[in-house]
Scaffold this motif. Sequence first.
Motif, PDB file in Angstrom:
ATOM      1  N   LYS A   1       0.827  -1.216   0.000  1.00 40.73           N
ATOM      2  CA  LYS A   1       0.000   0.000   0.000  1.00 40.73           C
ATOM      3  C   LYS A   1       0.855   1.256   0.000  1.00 40.73           C
ATOM      4  N   THR A   2       1.952   1.194   0.759  1.00 42.80           N
ATOM      5  CA  THR A   2       2.841   2.362   0.815  1.00 42.80           C
ATOM      6  C   THR A   2       3.470   2.632  -0.545  1.00 42.80           C
ATOM      7  N   GLU A   3       3.941   1.559  -1.219  1.00 44.75           N
ATOM      8  CA  GLU A   3       4.546   1.730  -2.540  1.00 44.75           C
ATOM      9  C   GLU A   3       3.515   2.198  -3.564  1.00 44.75           C
ATOM     10  N   LEU A   4       2.289   1.684  -3.458  1.00 46.26           N
ATOM     11  CA  LEU A   4       1.226   2.112  -4.362  1.00 46.26           C
ATOM     12  C   LEU A   4       0.903   3.589  -4.160  1.00 46.26           C
ATOM     13  N   ALA A   5       0.872   4.008  -2.913  1.00 46.92           N
ATOM     14  CA  ALA A   5       0.594   5.420  -2.625  1.00 46.92           C
ATOM     15  C   ALA A   5       1.698   6.315  -3.168  1.00 46.92           C
TER      16      ALA A   5
END
Length: 705
Positions: free
Chosen positions: A223-227
């Motif tokens: 999720k962090t990388e997607l954000a």
Amino acid sequence: MRKQIKRFIDVIGFRSFLMIVLLITASVQFLLMLDNVKGVTYDISMGSLAPETIRAAKTVEDTEKTEREREAAGEAIQPIYDYNTEIAQQRTSFVSLIFDLAIEAQEEIQKDEKLTKSDELQIIQKKLKDVYESQDNFKLTDGQLLQLINTPSEDLLLTRDFVAQSVKVMLQEPIRKAEVEEQQKSIENIIKMNEKVPQSLEETATVIGRTAIVENEKVNVEKTELAKKQAIEAVEPTKILQGQIIVQEGEMVEQEIYRQLQLLGLIDNQSSLKPVVGLIILIFLQMSFIFMLFDRSKSKLSIKRNGLLVTVIIYIASLFIMKLTSIVAQDFDVMVAFIYPTAMATMLVRLLANDRAAIVVTLLCSASAGLMFQESYAAILQMDIALYILFGGFASLFFMRSVEKRAHLLQASGVITVINLMFITFYLLMTQSGYGLAEISFYVGAAVISGILSGALTMGLLPFFESMFGILSTMRLIELSNPNHPLLKKILTEAPGTYHHSVMVANLAEAACEAIGADGLLARVGCYYHDVGKTRRPAFFIENQMSGINPHDSLPPESSAEIIIAHTTDGAEMLRKHKMPQEIIDIALQHHGTSLLKFFLHKAREEGKELDEAQFRYPGPKPQTKEAAIISIADSVEAAVRSMKAPNAEKIQKLIQSIIQDRVKDDQFDECDVSLKELKKIEDVLCKTLNGIFHSRIEYPDEKA
């Protein structure tokens, strides 16, 4: 000049000549347009003062700045954590399990009083074996295990419930990895300060409590990388826009400004070949259209040659006008280019060549103007000017279909002016800028001037091109058909019979030409002048012998033949003196071909003279075009029918057939491309036309009877 060009084409062939002409045209165009694509550069160094206000000449992406902004956007995204609500229950169960296993170990130990401390430790260690394996970094010391064994079960239960509840409460709040140590200290203090935990069990309870406190909110890497990815993608590319001010006059050129100037290619040492290559490609495309237009043309060589030269010369002249206008336009804030005569090139090529060439020239001028009138901070092409010329040129094509007089050119200019004004109105409305009265007046005036110049320059240059290339335009033919022309007046006054004969032949020839797709107007005008040579000795031609006296009666047949034959060469000489078009001169020379004067040859033989037949033949040449062939037939047919007594449809048809067959047998049509099928059509049209002229009339009763 035309003769030299013709010889040159005969040597190298038309296609090679076409390629040479287009290469010269392309070279001239390249030189005229080179400055317009190279752009402006400045001799500037970092830390110097800007000599003038510099704007971006084009829109470019500032990739370096875009990348910096994207990195910053990615770094600004905080890690996204996932809170696990199940961990509180799991760790509570872990605490309870330790104490429960300790109680089970106590019960087992109490069953056998002979057990040593070592045996007791083995029993409890065995109970905790699975717990040790499932929990990293958790193992109680022997002393801590003995504390569990030796503490009464009631105290163990109380301690279990208290520690488990404390762990549960604490894990119900998010705990991140960095906060684990702090929370472990907190539960240690809670355990030590609570009276429910026996002092003897305090150390062990503290170890169990600290072990139970773990991280329950972890970073979600996906999720962090997607954000971060979304944040990076959300950053729009940073662009330097066309017309954007990069540096003001007198401002110091700092590192960032210098970098932007380099990016835009505005530094002197950054000259690029890309625009030059682009210009070469554009010119190649334009020349390809002209090449295909004339290479695929099925017209006669002379027509193709003249059409090609006229087209490229007019196109180059248009480029020169554009260049001069673009140079002048640099000193004005308004679009001076709107003064350019939008339809001049189109109208000239339309009148001197053909519609297809006019369309091609319109497109080429439009594209070239878009590049030549490009402003320093405009797009690749100045589309408003390109469309302005495109609309003006096509307007002239549509409204010049029936141009037969110079006055019609003025009418076409008026229509072009209206189209220009409509486009200017569109331009002013679409720019959405506030224009003052002075600017609006200029643009309206420019549209009017453009329309007027289109017609005026066309009228002024048309005779020049007609004379230079010997081109016979429709407008020129219409002018030559005017009865007030000196030569036509000469024929009318000095040889009225010939004049009437010429008019009759003109009617016949025009109808026949139109039936087979030849140039009817050229045939008509050619007929008006084809017998102009008879004005030198009008009385020797029967149609002018009003008194009934025939001078040939007192002349030897060879002299009579010489006089009659001379009217073709005499006519050509007179036409040349009056600078008449070559097509008209050719008709005067060719309308009898090398045909035989049978009457005078027969007369000579009756007199016992053995003369060479060549003395009684016209010098020619034979008809070279369909128009000349038709005039040859019509001339003989008209004279023959007029001499007939009581002509009727059957007699007329037989006469026409006889004349045509005689010409075919005499090989008079060998040098022109008229076919037998076309000769049949010519015969039918001549029969129909002559039957209309010599129709049957009602015989009136004799009043004396």
